[in-house]
Design an enzyme around this catalytic site. Structure first.
Site, PDB file in Angstrom:
ATOM      1  N   THR A 149      -6.139  -0.287   2.887  1.00  0.00           N
ATOM      2  CA  THR A 149      -7.226  -1.083   2.334  1.00  0.00           C
ATOM      3  C   THR A 149      -8.144  -1.561   3.446  1.00  0.00           C
ATOM      4  O   THR A 149      -7.774  -1.548   4.625  1.00  0.00           O
ATOM      5  CB  THR A 149      -6.671  -2.279   1.546  1.00  0.00           C
ATOM      6  OG1 THR A 149      -5.785  -3.035   2.385  1.00  0.00           O
ATOM      7  CG2 THR A 149      -5.915  -1.812   0.316  1.00  0.00           C
TER       8      THR A 149
ATOM      9  N   GLU B 280       0.828  -1.210   0.000  1.00  0.00           N
ATOM     10  CA  GLU B 280       0.000   0.000   0.000  1.00  0.00           C
ATOM     11  C   GLU B 280       0.863   1.261   0.000  1.00  0.00           C
ATOM     12  O   GLU B 280       0.494   2.278  -0.603  1.00  0.00           O
ATOM     13  CB  GLU B 280      -0.906   0.015   1.229  1.00  0.00           C
ATOM     14  CG  GLU B 280      -1.862  -1.155   1.332  1.00  0.00           C
ATOM     15  CD  GLU B 280      -2.479  -1.301   2.725  1.00  0.00           C
ATOM     16  OE1 GLU B 280      -3.539  -1.948   2.831  1.00  0.00           O
ATOM     17  OE2 GLU B 280      -1.902  -0.773   3.697  1.00  0.00           O
TER      18      GLU B 280
ATOM     19  N   ASP C 209     -12.225  -6.138  -0.572  1.00  0.00           N
ATOM     20  CA  ASP C 209     -13.032  -7.360  -0.515  1.00  0.00           C
ATOM     21  C   ASP C 209     -14.400  -7.060   0.079  1.00  0.00           C
ATOM     22  O   ASP C 209     -14.544  -6.123   0.863  1.00  0.00           O
ATOM     23  CB  ASP C 209     -12.323  -8.444   0.310  1.00  0.00           C
ATOM     24  CG  ASP C 209     -11.905  -7.949   1.682  1.00  0.00           C
ATOM     25  OD1 ASP C 209     -12.641  -8.202   2.652  1.00  0.00           O
ATOM     26  OD2 ASP C 209     -10.849  -7.295   1.797  1.00  0.00           O
TER      27      ASP C 209
ATOM     28  N   LYS D 256     -14.339  -2.275   7.243  1.00  0.00           N
ATOM     29  CA  LYS D 256     -13.669  -2.957   8.353  1.00  0.00           C
ATOM     30  C   LYS D 256     -12.178  -3.051   8.051  1.00  0.00           C
ATOM     31  O   LYS D 256     -11.789  -3.458   6.959  1.00  0.00           O
ATOM     32  CB  LYS D 256     -14.287  -4.356   8.507  1.00  0.00           C
ATOM     33  CG  LYS D 256     -13.493  -5.363   9.313  1.00  0.00           C
ATOM     34  CD  LYS D 256     -14.172  -6.725   9.217  1.00  0.00           C
ATOM     35  CE  LYS D 256     -13.362  -7.841   9.857  1.00  0.00           C
ATOM     36  NZ  LYS D 256     -12.127  -8.168   9.114  1.00  0.00           N
ATOM     37  N   ASP D 257     -11.348  -2.657   9.041  1.00  0.00           N
ATOM     38  CA  ASP D 257      -9.902  -2.759   8.847  1.00  0.00           C
ATOM     39  C   ASP D 257      -9.226  -3.286  10.101  1.00  0.00           C
ATOM     40  O   ASP D 257      -9.884  -3.758  11.031  1.00  0.00           O
ATOM     41  CB  ASP D 257      -9.314  -1.412   8.402  1.00  0.00           C
ATOM     42  CG  ASP D 257      -9.069  -0.444   9.556  1.00  0.00           C
ATOM     43  OD1 ASP D 257      -9.660  -0.638  10.647  1.00  0.00           O
ATOM     44  OD2 ASP D 257      -8.287   0.511   9.373  1.00  0.00           O
ATOM     45  N   MET D 258      -7.878  -3.163  10.142  1.00  0.00           N
ATOM     46  CA  MET D 258      -7.117  -3.694  11.266  1.00  0.00           C
ATOM     47  C   MET D 258      -6.249  -2.630  11.939  1.00  0.00           C
ATOM     48  O   MET D 258      -5.393  -2.967  12.745  1.00  0.00           O
ATOM     49  CB  MET D 258      -6.238  -4.866  10.790  1.00  0.00           C
ATOM     50  CG  MET D 258      -7.036  -6.048  10.275  1.00  0.00           C
ATOM     51  SD  MET D 258      -6.006  -7.365   9.562  1.00  0.00           S
ATOM     52  CE  MET D 258      -5.115  -7.932  11.018  1.00  0.00           C
ATOM     53  N   GLU D 259      -6.477  -1.344  11.611  1.00  0.00           N
ATOM     54  CA  GLU D 259      -5.643  -0.282  12.174  1.00  0.00           C
ATOM     55  C   GLU D 259      -6.381   0.977  12.615  1.00  0.00           C
ATOM     56  O   GLU D 259      -5.991   1.627  13.586  1.00  0.00           O
ATOM     57  CB  GLU D 259      -4.576   0.147  11.144  1.00  0.00           C
ATOM     58  CG  GLU D 259      -3.458  -0.834  10.895  1.00  0.00           C
ATOM     59  CD  GLU D 259      -3.796  -1.888   9.862  1.00  0.00           C
ATOM     60  OE1 GLU D 259      -3.200  -2.977   9.901  1.00  0.00           O
ATOM     61  OE2 GLU D 259      -4.667  -1.627   9.000  1.00  0.00           O
TER      62      GLU D 259
END
Length: 251
Positions: free
Chosen positions: A100, A22, A209, A183-186
């Site tokens: 992303t 990214e 996705d 929805k993400d992770m950060e």
């Protein structure tokens, strides 16, 4: 997210991006160079790229590769740490968390969509005790950028953050409660640190996705990562061009 208001134009920004895939297009686009004298504690894998674009000092912070596994240091812990360290070392006027994310087609998301985030919250910090439950969710508003959204005609949505790529039924219930489109992770971890240290933060997320679609998340994420990263790179460029010459209150 309350932030100090200044009449001075934004001059120093920090971009936090979790994955090298990214980050690299942004590094290339703005001809950023890796800092050989890292401002961070010796031994950490965190990487700073920096350069000048128009009237902006751009610092792109990538958490680097995990020393043990060799993969990108994704997730809330690394993103919170690098955000804190970058604010302390670089004193930015503004933080941009770009990356992303998964999207929900039921809420209007499609692969390749770009979202500016209005609110961030966690979906996997379940603490079923009064008040602690609210702390666990950690809901925070992102810095509002009505002029940017209008000028660039970008979708706006809420973000839910967790440390897993997949989604359990409990996660899904929490994400629904968070009214999240992506929805993400950060993101929510970056928002927590930025809020704590009173630095305005905005969030630019590109959908790789469809979580409520018919394809396995990991498979669809990897399939679309390259093309969606190109869209993310373009969106970051547009955001930076818009920011140039403006004060925080003009966003």
């Amino acid at each position: 997210m309350a932030a100090p208001q200044s009449d001075a134009p934004i001059s120093n920004i920090v971009i936090v991006i979790a994955m090298q895939t990214e980050a690299q297009p942004v590094v290339n686009k703005f001809q950023l160079i890796e800092d050989p004298h890292s401002p961070f504690t010796q031994g950490v894998p965190w990487v700073r790229y920096h350069g000048k674009y128009k009237d902006l000092n751009i610092n792109l912070i990538w958490p680097g590769k995990d020393p043990n596994s060799g993969v990108d240091s994704v997730g809330t812990i690394s993103s919170a740490l690098v955000t804190y360290a970058a604010i302390q070392a670089l004193k930015p006027d503004l933080i941009i968390n770009a990356g992303t994310a998964g999207g929900f087609k039921a809420r209007g998301a499609s692969v390749g969509d770009i979202f500016i985030i209005s609110d961030c919250a966690f979906h996997d910090r379940r603490i079923p005790i009064p008040v602690f439950d609210l702390y666990g969710v950690g809901s925070r508003k992102a810095f509002e950028t009505p002029n940017l959204v209008k000028e660039l005609n970008i979708k706006v949505g809420k973000l839910s953050t967790g440390d897993s790529l997949d989604m359990t039924q409990q996660d899904e219930s929490s994400i629904t409660a968070n009214d999240a489109t992506v929805k993400d992770m950060e993101g929510a971890a970056v928002a927590y640190v930025a809020d704590l240290l009173k630095v305005p933060a905005i969030f630019v997320k590109a959908v790789t996705d469809i979580i409520d679609g018919d394809k396995p998340t990991a498979e669809e994420f990897l399939q679309n990562l390259a093309s969606v990263t190109t869209a993310l790179d373009l969106a970051v460029e547009q955001v930076i061009n818009f920011i140039s010459g403006k004060t925080v209150s003009q966003l």
